[in-house]
Design an enzyme around this catalytic site. Structure first.
Site, short mmCIF file in Angstrom:
data_model
loop_
_atom_site.label_atom_id
_atom_site.label_comp_id
_atom_site.label_asym_id
_atom_site.label_seq_id
_atom_site.Cartn_x
_atom_site.Cartn_y
_atom_site.Cartn_z
N ASN A 26 1.08 -1.06 -0.16
CA ASN A 26 -0.10 0.02 0.13
C ASN A 26 0.84 1.04 0.19
O ASN A 26 1.27 1.36 1.21
CB ASN A 26 -0.94 -0.35 1.20
N HIS A 118 -9.83 0.61 4.81
CA HIS A 118 -8.37 0.83 5.54
C HIS A 118 -8.14 2.30 6.31
O HIS A 118 -9.20 3.18 6.50
CB HIS A 118 -7.35 1.85 4.11
N GLU A 120 -6.96 4.53 8.36
CA GLU A 120 -6.59 5.99 7.50
C GLU A 120 -7.73 6.65 7.06
O GLU A 120 -8.12 8.08 7.01
CB GLU A 120 -5.14 5.85 6.84
N GLU A 189 -5.03 -4.59 10.96
CA GLU A 189 -4.79 -4.00 10.80
C GLU A 189 -4.58 -3.11 11.86
O GLU A 189 -5.56 -2.05 12.28
CB GLU A 189 -4.67 -3.29 9.60
N GLY A 195 2.72 1.86 10.82
CA GLY A 195 3.46 3.18 10.69
C GLY A 195 4.86 3.88 11.46
O GLY A 195 5.25 4.66 12.00
N SER A 231 3.17 -1.90 10.13
CA SER A 231 5.49 -1.83 10.47
C SER A 231 5.69 -3.80 10.00
O SER A 231 6.79 -3.59 10.75
CB SER A 231 5.61 -1.63 12.38
P1 13P Z 1 3.07 0.29 7.86
O1 13P Z 1 3.57 -1.04 7.33
O2 13P Z 1 3.80 1.62 7.03
O3 13P Z 1 3.10 0.72 8.74
O4 13P Z 1 1.90 0.65 7.06
C1 13P Z 1 0.31 0.03 7.10
C2 13P Z 1 -0.35 0.11 6.60
O5 13P Z 1 -1.48 0.70 6.51
C3 13P Z 1 -0.96 -1.05 5.02
O6 13P Z 1 -1.99 -0.58 4.32
#
Ligand code: 13P
Length: 267
Positions: A26, A118, A120, A189, A195, A231
């Site tokens: 992603n 997601h 976010e 997730e 992140g 991560s």
């Molecule tokens: P990271 O791998 O940067 O932690 O992000 C995970 C993510 O949100 C993938 O959709």
């Protein structure tokens, strides 16, 4: 029912069917034409030369890129064994929805996948469980596989609400899709691991995946592939992917580095 490991790239469920192994990158809101070209080129050549690491992979490798780069991904990855997709999709088929992108448009750019729900999107765009479920339905109606994301925040985990949150998010998708539920990919997730460099331990991931697997089984979709995200790096992927209910990964930051992403995919 127990799952057992089977070969390098697939898992046999308790029912004896195969679950596809899948690693999805992603990119989030990152990229630029020149940098993408290099990254995609390195992925194609690196994945092609991976040889045995790919054997038996039911689905393999995919990248979800920002909308403006879908054409570039299509041009670079078309004809390779790497799939591509979008990071979101409209719940609506067409019409007066300024800024939205319809599933049928994604089909024209060869997308196989679309992320939906997601964290976010849930956090910054206030997407609800019902909207996420409607997006999953719109994707499937166009023949695109939705990668439906669920996960709890740190506050929810600390309040012991992890199970309730992920099962609620899952239930909305399951209710909207009904007998089409087996066609999705599910991604767990934990928001606190995205992140942050703070990965769920393999045991923490497995615990939630097992919960979700039980819910999938109850809904007649035991063989849905389930990805862990948060991560994921080359250094922790193998231990995470070795868990019986973890069928691969949804990778953010590390998917922007070809070598790192390929190393995760080979794990
Ligand atoms: P990271 O791998 O940067 O932690 O992000 C995970 C993510 O949100 C993938 O959709």
């Amino acid at each position: 029912m127990e799952s057992r490991r089977f070969g390098a790239n697939s898992t046999v469920s308790g029912e004896g069917r195969m679950r596809g192994k899948l690693v999805v990158g992603n990119w989030k809101m990152n990229g630029a034409l020149a940098a993408n070209a290099k990254l995609l080129d390195r992925l194609v050549s690196g994945w092609q030369s991976s040889g045995p690491a790919r054997e038996g992979a039911a689905r393999g490798l995919a990248v979800c890129v920002p909308f403006p780069y879908l054409g570039q991904a299509q041009a670079a990855l078309g004809g390779s064994s790497i799939a591509w997709g979008a990071q979101d999709v409209s719940a609506h088929a067409s019409g007066a929805f300024t800024g939205e992108v319809a599933a049928a448009m994604l089909v024209e750019f060869g997308c196989r996948y679309a992320l939906v729900g997601h964290s976010e999107r849930r956090q910054w765009h206030a997407e609800t469980d019902l909207q996420v479920a409607a997006k999953a339905r719109a994707a499937l109606a166009a023949g695109i596989t939705p990668v439906a994301c669920v996960g709890e925040t740190l506050a929810e985990r600390e309040a012991d609400a992890t199970a309730a949150v992920v099962l609620r998010q899952f239930a909305a998708v399951a209710a909207a899709l009904g007998t089409d539920l087996p066609k999705i990919v599910l991604a767990y997730e934990p928001v606190w691991a995205i992140g942050t460099g703070r990965t769920a331990s393999p045991e923490q991931a497995q615990e939630v995946h097992a919960l979700l697997r039980a819910a999938l089984r109850k809904a007649g979709a035991a063989d849905v592939s389930m990805l862990y995200g948060g991560s994921v790096k080359a250094g922790n992927a193998r231990a995470l992917f070795a868990m019986p209910d973890v069928d691969g990964g949804l990778v953010g930051g590390a998917s922007l580095d070809a070598d790192e992403f390929l190393a995760i995919a080979r794990a």
